[in-house]
Design a protein around this motif. Structure first.
Motif, PDB file in Angstrom:
ATOM      1  N   MET A  86       0.825  -1.207   0.000  1.00  0.00           N
ATOM      2  CA  MET A  86       0.000   0.000   0.000  1.00  0.00           C
ATOM      3  C   MET A  86       0.864   1.265   0.000  1.00  0.00           C
ATOM      4  SD  MET A  86      -3.083   1.073  -0.141  1.00  0.00           S
ATOM      5  CE  MET A  86      -3.987  -0.430   0.257  1.00  0.00           C
ATOM      6  N   ASN A  87       2.072   1.172   0.565  1.00  0.00           N
ATOM      7  CA  ASN A  87       2.928   2.353   0.650  1.00  0.00           C
ATOM      8  C   ASN A  87       3.284   2.911  -0.720  1.00  0.00           C
ATOM      9  OD1 ASN A  87       2.941   2.319   3.429  1.00  0.00           O
ATOM     10  ND2 ASN A  87       4.767   1.046   3.567  1.00  0.00           N
ATOM     11  N   TRP A  88       3.419   2.003  -1.723  1.00  0.00           N
ATOM     12  CA  TRP A  88       3.796   2.492  -3.048  1.00  0.00           C
ATOM     13  C   TRP A  88       2.715   3.392  -3.643  1.00  0.00           C
ATOM     14  CZ3 TRP A  88       0.934   1.694  -7.435  1.00  0.00           C
ATOM     15  CH2 TRP A  88      -0.032   0.681  -7.394  1.00  0.00           C
ATOM     16  N   ARG A  89       1.465   3.182  -3.195  1.00  0.00           N
ATOM     17  CA  ARG A  89       0.390   4.034  -3.694  1.00  0.00           C
ATOM     18  C   ARG A  89       0.541   5.463  -3.158  1.00  0.00           C
ATOM     19  NH1 ARG A  89      -3.264   0.969  -6.271  1.00  0.00           N
ATOM     20  NH2 ARG A  89      -3.360  -1.242  -5.774  1.00  0.00           N
ATOM     21  N   LEU A  90       1.001   5.579  -1.919  1.00  0.00           N
ATOM     22  CA  LEU A  90       1.227   6.903  -1.356  1.00  0.00           C
ATOM     23  C   LEU A  90       2.346   7.620  -2.095  1.00  0.00           C
ATOM     24  CD1 LEU A  90       0.944   6.077   2.463  1.00  0.00           C
ATOM     25  CD2 LEU A  90      -0.794   7.097   0.985  1.00  0.00           C
ATOM     26  N   VAL A  91       3.350   6.852  -2.511  1.00  0.00           N
ATOM     27  CA  VAL A  91       4.442   7.429  -3.288  1.00  0.00           C
ATOM     28  C   VAL A  91       3.960   7.828  -4.678  1.00  0.00           C
ATOM     29  CG1 VAL A  91       6.718   6.981  -4.296  1.00  0.00           C
ATOM     30  CG2 VAL A  91       6.164   6.089  -2.021  1.00  0.00           C
ATOM     31  N   ALA A  92       2.985   7.063  -5.198  1.00  0.00           N
ATOM     32  CA  ALA A  92       2.497   7.314  -6.552  1.00  0.00           C
ATOM     33  C   ALA A  92       1.707   8.612  -6.657  1.00  0.00           C
ATOM     34  CB  ALA A  92       1.623   6.144  -7.015  1.00  0.00           C
ATOM     35  N   ILE A  93       1.117   9.055  -5.537  1.00  0.00           N
ATOM     36  CA  ILE A  93       0.280  10.251  -5.583  1.00  0.00           C
ATOM     37  C   ILE A  93       1.043  11.489  -6.067  1.00  0.00           C
ATOM     38  CG2 ILE A  93      -1.104  11.856  -4.200  1.00  0.00           C
ATOM     39  CD1 ILE A  93      -1.897   9.441  -2.461  1.00  0.00           C
ATOM     40  N   PRO A  94       2.265  11.772  -5.530  1.00  0.00           N
ATOM     41  CA  PRO A  94       2.995  12.938  -6.046  1.00  0.00           C
ATOM     42  C   PRO A  94       3.303  12.844  -7.537  1.00  0.00           C
ATOM     43  CG  PRO A  94       3.938  12.200  -3.966  1.00  0.00           C
ATOM     44  CD  PRO A  94       2.960  11.152  -4.392  1.00  0.00           C
ATOM     45  N   VAL A  95       3.393  11.610  -8.057  1.00  0.00           N
ATOM     46  CA  VAL A  95       3.673  11.437  -9.485  1.00  0.00           C
ATOM     47  C   VAL A  95       2.551  12.031 -10.323  1.00  0.00           C
ATOM     48  CG1 VAL A  95       4.067   9.738 -11.317  1.00  0.00           C
ATOM     49  CG2 VAL A  95       5.055   9.381  -9.041  1.00  0.00           C
ATOM     50  N   GLY A 138     -14.079   4.360   0.716  1.00  0.00           N
ATOM     51  CA  GLY A 138     -12.647   4.192   0.953  1.00  0.00           C
ATOM     52  C   GLY A 138     -11.960   3.396  -0.132  1.00  0.00           C
ATOM     53  N   SER A 139     -12.678   2.433  -0.723  1.00  0.00           N
ATOM     54  CA  SER A 139     -12.071   1.605  -1.767  1.00  0.00           C
ATOM     55  C   SER A 139     -11.714   2.405  -3.017  1.00  0.00           C
ATOM     56  CB  SER A 139     -13.025   0.461  -2.151  1.00  0.00           C
ATOM     57  OG  SER A 139     -14.148   0.944  -2.866  1.00  0.00           O
ATOM     58  N   GLU A 140     -12.329   3.595  -3.172  1.00  0.00           N
ATOM     59  CA  GLU A 140     -12.025   4.435  -4.331  1.00  0.00           C
ATOM     60  C   GLU A 140     -10.569   4.909  -4.318  1.00  0.00           C
ATOM     61  OE1 GLU A 140     -14.204   5.700  -7.127  1.00  0.00           O
ATOM     62  OE2 GLU A 140     -14.753   3.693  -6.451  1.00  0.00           O
ATOM     63  N   PHE A 141      -9.929   4.883  -3.165  1.00  0.00           N
ATOM     64  CA  PHE A 141      -8.516   5.265  -3.098  1.00  0.00           C
ATOM     65  C   PHE A 141      -7.681   4.386  -4.020  1.00  0.00           C
ATOM     66  CE2 PHE A 141      -4.240   4.671  -1.405  1.00  0.00           C
ATOM     67  CZ  PHE A 141      -3.800   5.978  -1.319  1.00  0.00           C
ATOM     68  N   ILE A 142      -8.025   3.112  -4.102  1.00  0.00           N
ATOM     69  CA  ILE A 142      -7.282   2.195  -4.970  1.00  0.00           C
ATOM     70  C   ILE A 142      -7.449   2.596  -6.426  1.00  0.00           C
ATOM     71  CG2 ILE A 142      -6.929  -0.224  -5.592  1.00  0.00           C
ATOM     72  CD1 ILE A 142      -6.307   0.437  -2.683  1.00  0.00           C
ATOM     73  N   LYS A 143      -8.674   2.969  -6.792  1.00  0.00           N
ATOM     74  CA  LYS A 143      -8.914   3.396  -8.172  1.00  0.00           C
ATOM     75  C   LYS A 143      -8.195   4.706  -8.484  1.00  0.00           C
ATOM     76  CE  LYS A 143     -13.192   3.063  -9.618  1.00  0.00           C
ATOM     77  NZ  LYS A 143     -14.674   3.143  -9.616  1.00  0.00           N
ATOM     78  N   PHE A 144      -8.109   5.581  -7.484  1.00  0.00           N
ATOM     79  CA  PHE A 144      -7.437   6.863  -7.695  1.00  0.00           C
ATOM     80  C   PHE A 144      -5.938   6.698  -7.934  1.00  0.00           C
ATOM     81  CE2 PHE A 144     -10.839   9.235  -5.096  1.00  0.00           C
ATOM     82  CZ  PHE A 144     -11.492   9.647  -6.254  1.00  0.00           C
ATOM     83  N   THR A 145      -5.379   5.603  -7.455  1.00  0.00           N
ATOM     84  CA  THR A 145      -3.910   5.450  -7.492  1.00  0.00           C
ATOM     85  C   THR A 145      -3.453   4.318  -8.406  1.00  0.00           C
ATOM     86  OG1 THR A 145      -4.061   4.088  -5.475  1.00  0.00           O
ATOM     87  CG2 THR A 145      -3.561   6.423  -5.200  1.00  0.00           C
ATOM     88  N   THR A 146      -4.280   3.979  -9.396  1.00  0.00           N
ATOM     89  CA  THR A 146      -3.876   2.972 -10.376  1.00  0.00           C
ATOM     90  C   THR A 146      -4.041   3.533 -11.780  1.00  0.00           C
ATOM     91  OG1 THR A 146      -6.110   2.035 -10.324  1.00  0.00           O
ATOM     92  CG2 THR A 146      -4.441   0.946  -8.981  1.00  0.00           C
ATOM     93  N   PRO A 147      -3.200   3.083 -12.725  1.00  0.00           N
ATOM     94  CA  PRO A 147      -3.405   3.472 -14.122  1.00  0.00           C
ATOM     95  C   PRO A 147      -4.617   2.725 -14.659  1.00  0.00           C
ATOM     96  CG  PRO A 147      -1.168   2.679 -13.722  1.00  0.00           C
ATOM     97  CD  PRO A 147      -2.013   2.281 -12.546  1.00  0.00           C
ATOM     98  N   MET A 148      -5.726   3.349 -14.740  1.00  0.00           N
ATOM     99  CA  MET A 148      -7.018   2.784 -15.117  1.00  0.00           C
ATOM    100  C   MET A 148      -7.843   2.594 -13.863  1.00  0.00           C
ATOM    101  SD  MET A 148      -7.388  -0.145 -17.994  1.00  0.00           S
ATOM    102  CE  MET A 148      -9.001  -0.340 -18.696  1.00  0.00           C
TER     103      MET A 148
END
Length: 335
Positions: free
Chosen positions: A1-10, A78-88
């Motif tokens: 899950m941590n990589w998603r937090l890193v992905a947000i600034p990208v 809350g599950s929408e966070f996963i959709k927000f941080t994935t390509p697609m």
């Protein structure tokens, strides 16, 4: 899950590129005004709230009152966070399946509920995006229309065909993937394939048992209407932001522009469709020309587009993260 937090600034990189390219200053964003900005956030949260209510409705229809309606709603938001941080826009269904299974629900039944939720979501978004693509086509924006229609038709058709075919045949892992998994995974790979095939068989069995029943048809129809409403609020959020800059756009045009941009943003290129959605809105509204990004006085400004992105992505991503950690990923006791 941590990589998603890193992905947000990208996801900020395309925003910075747009701001630099078109000389968007902080004053330009502040010119939107606090009320339109807050209004857009509220509209976006209504959109997410409707998604959550729909999931709670589906779950309680199939499982009864096994969990709090408000908690189920919060888990889905809350599950929408996963959709927000994935390509697609994928991944939210995995969270709800995980949550329901941890609560003691059979994996196949949990998957069926998640599939009913995501299929109605994709179907509603697909129809609205296809409408936007047709309007773009009729206005001579052939490149924009081609992208919107190609993405929308492929994704919508794939989900709907798989969904309805699941009631007629049993899906299994494709032989190519099965052979590769067994070759490289050895015994563990074989066990994973067997477990996956069993799970898919159970889901298809549930589809055959439920899909053609009057109750499931009613659940599907009501869920679809919820999805249409939630996506409509997503489109209206841009209208609210645009008002802050004096750009007048009807609710229908706003919905079509946002859903067309949403289809473009679904291309698996950037995280959360960052950059693609912004250019999609401008391409749709700027005389429907995908290559004319220099905006004239009568066309929506880039500050509106960036402000809309902040209100409907970066603010909700914080809220969805908190709900994800607090509800979906917290310690769960089976009922």
């Amino acid at each position: 899950m941590n990589w998603r937090l890193v992905a947000i600034p990208v996801t900020l990189i395309p925003i910075f590129i747009i701001a630099i390219q078109f000389d968007i200053q902080l004053d330009d964003l502040l010119a939107i005004g606090i009320f339109p900005f807050v209004g857009a956030i509220i509209v976006m949260m209504i959109k997410l709230g409707l998604q959550g209510i729909k999931f709670a409705y589906i779950t309680r229809k199939y499982l009864g009152s096994f969990d709090s309606f408000f908690k189920l709603t919060g888990v889905r938001i809350g599950s929408e966070f996963i959709k927000f941080t994935t390509p697609m826009f994928v991944g939210a269904e995995l969270v709800v399946i995980y949550y329901l299974h941890k609560k003691g629900v059979n994996p196949a039944k949990a998957a069926w509920i998640a599939i009913m939720d995501i299929v109605t979501e994709v179907f509603a978004a697909g129809l609205l995006s296809i409408m936007a693509g047709i309007i773009a086509l009729l206005n001579g924006a052939y490149v924009v229309a081609a992208v919107i229609l190609a993405v929308s038709i492929v994704i919508t058709s794939l989900w709907m065909v798989m969904f309805f075919l699941s009631s007629k045949r049993t899906f299994q892992v494709p032989k190519i993937l099965e052979n590769l998994t067994k070759r490289f995974g050895k015994e563990k790979g074989a066990k994973a394939i067997k477990k996956t095939n069993t799970w898919m068989e159970e889901v298809c069995t549930m589809s055959r048992e439920n899909l053609k029943t009057p109750e499931s048809k009613k659940i599907f129809t009501i869920s679809f209407l919820f999805s249409l409403a939630s996506w409509s609020f997503y489109g209206i959020s841009f209208m609210v932001i645009a008002m802050g800059t004096g750009f007048v756009i009807s609710s229908f045009d706003s919905i079509m522009a946002v859903m067309g941009a949403n289809a473009i943003g679904n291309l698996p290129i950037t995280i959360g469709g960052s950059g693609l959605a912004e250019f999609g809105i401008v391409a749709y509204l700027n005389n429907l020309d995908p290559f004319a990004f220099e905006i004239s006085e009568d066309i929506v400004g880039w500050n509106s587009v960036i402000g809309w992105r902040i209100a409907t992505y970066y603010v909700p991503i914080v809220i969805t993260w908190l709900l994800l950690v607090k509800l979906a990923l917290s310690k769960i006791s089976k009922s």
